[in-house]
Write a protein that holds these residues in place. Structure first.
Motif, PDB file in Angstrom:
ATOM      1  N   ASN A  78      -4.221   1.581  14.665  1.00 43.33           N
ATOM      2  CA  ASN A  78      -3.831   2.439  13.832  1.00 43.33           C
ATOM      3  C   ASN A  78      -2.168   2.549  13.802  1.00 43.33           C
ATOM      4  OD1 ASN A  78      -4.011   4.070  11.474  1.00 43.33           O
ATOM      5  ND2 ASN A  78      -5.255   5.557  12.359  1.00 43.33           N
ATOM      6  N   LEU A  79      -1.545   2.870  12.813  1.00 43.74           N
ATOM      7  CA  LEU A  79      -0.079   3.060  12.716  1.00 43.74           C
ATOM      8  C   LEU A  79       0.143   4.311  11.920  1.00 43.74           C
ATOM      9  CD1 LEU A  79       2.370   1.448  13.580  1.00 43.74           C
ATOM     10  CD2 LEU A  79       2.466   0.685  11.288  1.00 43.74           C
ATOM     11  N   LEU A  80       1.019   5.398  12.822  1.00 41.21           N
ATOM     12  CA  LEU A  80       0.916   6.614  12.384  1.00 41.21           C
ATOM     13  C   LEU A  80       2.638   6.739  12.308  1.00 41.21           C
ATOM     14  CD1 LEU A  80      -1.228   8.215  14.860  1.00 41.21           C
ATOM     15  CD2 LEU A  80      -2.039   7.749  12.672  1.00 41.21           C
ATOM     16  N   VAL A 114       2.643  12.878   9.973  1.00 44.36           N
ATOM     17  CA  VAL A 114       3.394  12.829   8.532  1.00 44.36           C
ATOM     18  C   VAL A 114       2.601  11.866   7.609  1.00 44.36           C
ATOM     19  CG1 VAL A 114       5.497  12.272   7.225  1.00 44.36           C
ATOM     20  CG2 VAL A 114       5.530  13.311   9.620  1.00 44.36           C
ATOM     21  N   MET A 115       2.404  10.695   8.102  1.00 48.95           N
ATOM     22  CA  MET A 115       1.140   9.880   7.190  1.00 48.95           C
ATOM     23  C   MET A 115       0.665   8.759   8.216  1.00 48.95           C
ATOM     24  SD  MET A 115       1.960   8.042   3.570  1.00 48.95           S
ATOM     25  CE  MET A 115       0.541   7.459   2.787  1.00 48.95           C
ATOM     26  N   ALA A 116      -0.740   8.400   8.060  1.00 44.93           N
ATOM     27  CA  ALA A 116      -1.305   7.630   8.753  1.00 44.93           C
ATOM     28  C   ALA A 116      -1.814   6.405   7.950  1.00 44.93           C
ATOM     29  CB  ALA A 116      -2.646   8.112   9.322  1.00 44.93           C
ATOM     30  N   ALA A 117      -1.787   5.251   8.589  1.00 41.79           N
ATOM     31  CA  ALA A 117      -2.379   3.890   7.803  1.00 41.79           C
ATOM     32  C   ALA A 117      -3.822   4.143   7.482  1.00 41.79           C
ATOM     33  CB  ALA A 117      -1.847   2.709   8.550  1.00 41.79           C
ATOM     34  N   THR A 151     -10.167  12.898  15.245  1.00 42.65           N
ATOM     35  CA  THR A 151      -9.690  12.566  13.794  1.00 42.65           C
ATOM     36  C   THR A 151      -8.321  12.328  13.668  1.00 42.65           C
ATOM     37  OG1 THR A 151      -9.410  15.126  13.405  1.00 42.65           O
ATOM     38  CG2 THR A 151     -11.789  14.296  13.043  1.00 42.65           C
ATOM     39  N   ILE A 152      -8.027  11.704  12.589  1.00 46.44           N
ATOM     40  CA  ILE A 152      -6.634  11.285  12.272  1.00 46.44           C
ATOM     41  C   ILE A 152      -6.443  11.700  10.929  1.00 46.44           C
ATOM     42  CG2 ILE A 152      -4.914   9.605  11.954  1.00 46.44           C
ATOM     43  CD1 ILE A 152      -5.586   9.960  14.992  1.00 46.44           C
ATOM     44  N   ARG A 153      -5.605  12.587  10.490  1.00 48.51           N
ATOM     45  CA  ARG A 153      -5.562  13.124   9.273  1.00 48.51           C
ATOM     46  C   ARG A 153      -3.921  13.444   8.877  1.00 48.51           C
ATOM     47  NH1 ARG A 153     -10.129  14.929   6.792  1.00 48.51           N
ATOM     48  NH2 ARG A 153      -8.865  14.922   5.042  1.00 48.51           N
ATOM     49  N   THR A 154      -3.594  13.060   7.709  1.00 50.59           N
ATOM     50  CA  THR A 154      -2.260  13.416   7.508  1.00 50.59           C
ATOM     51  C   THR A 154      -2.207  14.706   7.309  1.00 50.59           C
ATOM     52  OG1 THR A 154      -1.961  11.547   6.104  1.00 50.59           O
ATOM     53  CG2 THR A 154      -0.526  12.984   5.521  1.00 50.59           C
ATOM     54  N   GLY A 155      -0.832  15.265   8.040  1.00 50.41           N
ATOM     55  CA  GLY A 155      -0.641  16.659   7.984  1.00 50.41           C
ATOM     56  C   GLY A 155      -1.318  17.522   9.215  1.00 50.41           C
ATOM     57  N   SER A 191       0.737  -1.297   0.201  1.00 50.32           N
ATOM     58  CA  SER A 191      -0.124   0.122  -0.051  1.00 50.32           C
ATOM     59  C   SER A 191       0.870   1.171  -0.111  1.00 50.32           C
ATOM     60  CB  SER A 191      -0.873  -0.061   1.379  1.00 50.32           C
ATOM     61  OG  SER A 191       0.030   0.095   2.523  1.00 50.32           O
ATOM     62  N   PRO A 192       0.299   2.506  -0.251  1.00 48.08           N
ATOM     63  CA  PRO A 192       1.018   3.689  -0.362  1.00 48.08           C
ATOM     64  C   PRO A 192       1.554   4.018   1.052  1.00 48.08           C
ATOM     65  CG  PRO A 192      -0.764   4.046  -1.481  1.00 48.08           C
ATOM     66  CD  PRO A 192      -1.001   2.772  -0.948  1.00 48.08           C
TER      67      PRO A 192
END
Length: 519
Positions: free
Chosen positions: A124-126, A139-142, A154-158, A70-71
């Motif tokens: 979750n893995l962050l 920086v990025m979230a699974a 909420t969990i949002r990239t950035g 995955s990305p």
């Protein structure tokens, strides 16, 4: 995976830090394995499986393979690099952070943190920026968690990362005999409510090692329970018997804990409401002395009305008992008799309010005692009793209507009462049909009351019932002789540009009722 189990994995890892990392492999789309070189032990994988609802972390010597699927996994392999410097846990919660040094090369990679929320369905893995503790920028979230999925978090990239809310529990790693003695009256299956790092499985394992059933308090055997807790801290593994037979008890304990939590809030709200209603009785009783003073001053004004100068703001009048002169404040624009009548009205209203509330004091106190007993029983109630209590509380909830509070008139007609301006407008302009009857307290802000009558005429008991609802749900609540207008919906309209709930009406009739709720 439970908090003490995570602590054991990190404890095995910390003794070797910092560790050289040899890269990432990905056995499946929700598993990442970090190859580590442990001094004197060879190569070991730190496996992070973040698939809900059973995420896990463990060390494995098995040879694992797999390219990124995955990305997020590609980002993890490229950006989370360098030596593993530190591994920490948020108290004994199911949240851990791994600190990486970054590396220099053709493309330098800055230091990062890998944060793993090992939290069941919310696993979750962050990847976070380098820093201390458990806060920082994501920086990025699974798994991206938006407001549509979770309105509380909420969990949002950035975006910023917010750790789980703080809580207060005892740390079993430093549990003292005094603290264990305080827990002696609590069933050992519920010690996890007070001890950090214990979940359903370790709670069942604790009961097995203490040789107690999950619903049995240790009592005088608290020293054995303390030793069992210390052994679970040292070795948080679950025996085969607990996995097979104890899992059922663990699930029952989990269900009971959830029921207790769900029941406690409405019961405590009910207790608060009943205490406030009893406080209303106390305040009304205190108002009787004010009513007595109003009556005394009114009697003086009626007796000496001929001596009071028009337009006076106050007057001194001789008391009937010969105790001297009494100062009486006046409204200058009213005559002495009108001032007296106003005091009589105020005294009568206070006395009526007290009599109305005093009738309810006995039932209120009985209901309060029952509600307080329910709250006390929650802590020791078994699952079956909790299920019965939940069903009872559910059955006692008043029937809710999407549009206003619903009542039934003496002849069986549906009566709806608006609870705010928006509901008033909805009832009057959307729910009501042209021939339905509409009620409102004359000259007072308050609720619109809709009687779903259709073309039929209303009987007098229905008119008085709806009128009292309108008076009791207005600023005239508690007053006597409140004028209430009623008419057909077709004679009610909203002026152009008027706010919600504001209307004009014609062809009305008026009745006078008390501003108290009907029976």
């Amino acid at each position: 995976m439970e908090g003490l189990m995570l602590a054991r994995v990190l404890r095995d890892l910390r003794g070797h830090l910092p560790l050289r990392t040899l890269g990432w492999v990905f056995p499946d789309e929700t598993t990442a394995a970090l190859l580590l070189e442990l001094p004197g032990q060879g190569r070991t994988n730190l496996v992070l499986s973040y698939r809900p609802p059973q995420p896990v972390v463990f060390l494995s010597r098995e040879r694992l393979r797999g390219d990124p699927r995955s990305p997020f996994q590609r980002f993890l392999a490229n950006r989370v690099r360098g030596d593993l410097l530190a591994a920490e846990q948020l108290k004994l919660d199911r949240v851990i952070a791994l600190h990486f040094s970054g590396e220099t090369g053709f493309v330098d990679q800055p230091p990062t943190r890998l944060l793993f929320e090992v939290t069941g369905r919310n696993a979750n893995l962050l990847v976070l920026d380098a820093g201390e503790g458990f806060g920082g920028r994501i920086v990025m979230a699974a798994r991206e968690i938006t407001n549509s999925r979770n309105r509380f978090r909420t969990i949002r990239t950035g975006g910023p990362y917010t750790p789980p809310p703080p809580y207060e529990k005892l740390d079993p790693r430093s549990l003292s005999p005094e603290q264990a003695r305080e827990l002696a009256a609590l069933p050992i299956g519920r010690w996890r409510e007070r001890l950090d790092g214990l979940g359903p499985l370790l709670s069942a394992e604790l009961a097995r090692r203490a040789d107690l059933s999950p619903d049995q308090p240790p009592g005088d055997r608290w020293p054995e329970a303390l030793k069992a807790a210390q052994s679970v801290v040292e070795d948080p593994t679950v025996s085969e018997g607990v996995m097979e037979g104890g899992a059922r008890e663990a699930a029952r304990s989990e269900k009971a804990a959830n029921l207790r939590k769900a029941l406690r809030e409405p019961l405590e709200k009910r207790v608060t409401l009943l205490r406030n209603q009893l406080a209303d009785v106390t305040r009304a009783e205190a108002g009787l002395s004010d009513a007595a003073q109003d009556r005394e001053e009114a009697d003086l004004l009626m007796a000496y009305a001929h001596t009071v100068q028009p337009g006076a703001a106050s007057v001194l009048l001789s008391a009937f008992d010969g105790s001297g002169e009494r100062p009486v404040a006046l409204e200058p624009n009213l005559s002495a008799v009108q001032n007296a009548e106003k005091r009589y009205t105020r005294a009568r209203r206070r006395e009526d309010v007290y009599l109305r509330l005093a009738e309810r004091e006995g039932p209120l106190r009985a209901e309060l005692a029952e509600a307080e007993a329910r709250v006390r029983d929650l802590d020791l109630a078994p699952l079956e009793q909790l299920s019965e209590l939940a069903a009872q509380v559910q059955s006692e909830k008043p029937e809710k209507s999407p549009y206003g509070t619903r009542f039934t008139s003496p002849s069986g007609l549906e009566v709806l009462v608006g609870r705010n301006n928006k509901e008033n407008a909805t009832l009057t302009h959307r729910v009501g049909r042209s021939m339905d009857f509409w009620f409102h307290a004359q000259g007072y802000p308050g609720s619109h009351v809709l009687v779903r009558s259709g073309p039929r005429e209303l009987d007098l008991p229905d008119i008085l019932f709806a009128a009292r609802l309108a008076a009791a749900n207005s600023k005239a609540r508690g007053s006597s002789n409140v004028p209430v207008d009623y008419t057909r919906i077709k004679h009610v309209w909203k002026p152009r540009g008027a706010p919600a709930g504001q209307v004009h009406y014609t062809d009305q009739k008026t009745v006078f009722v008390d501003g108290t709720l009907p029976d």
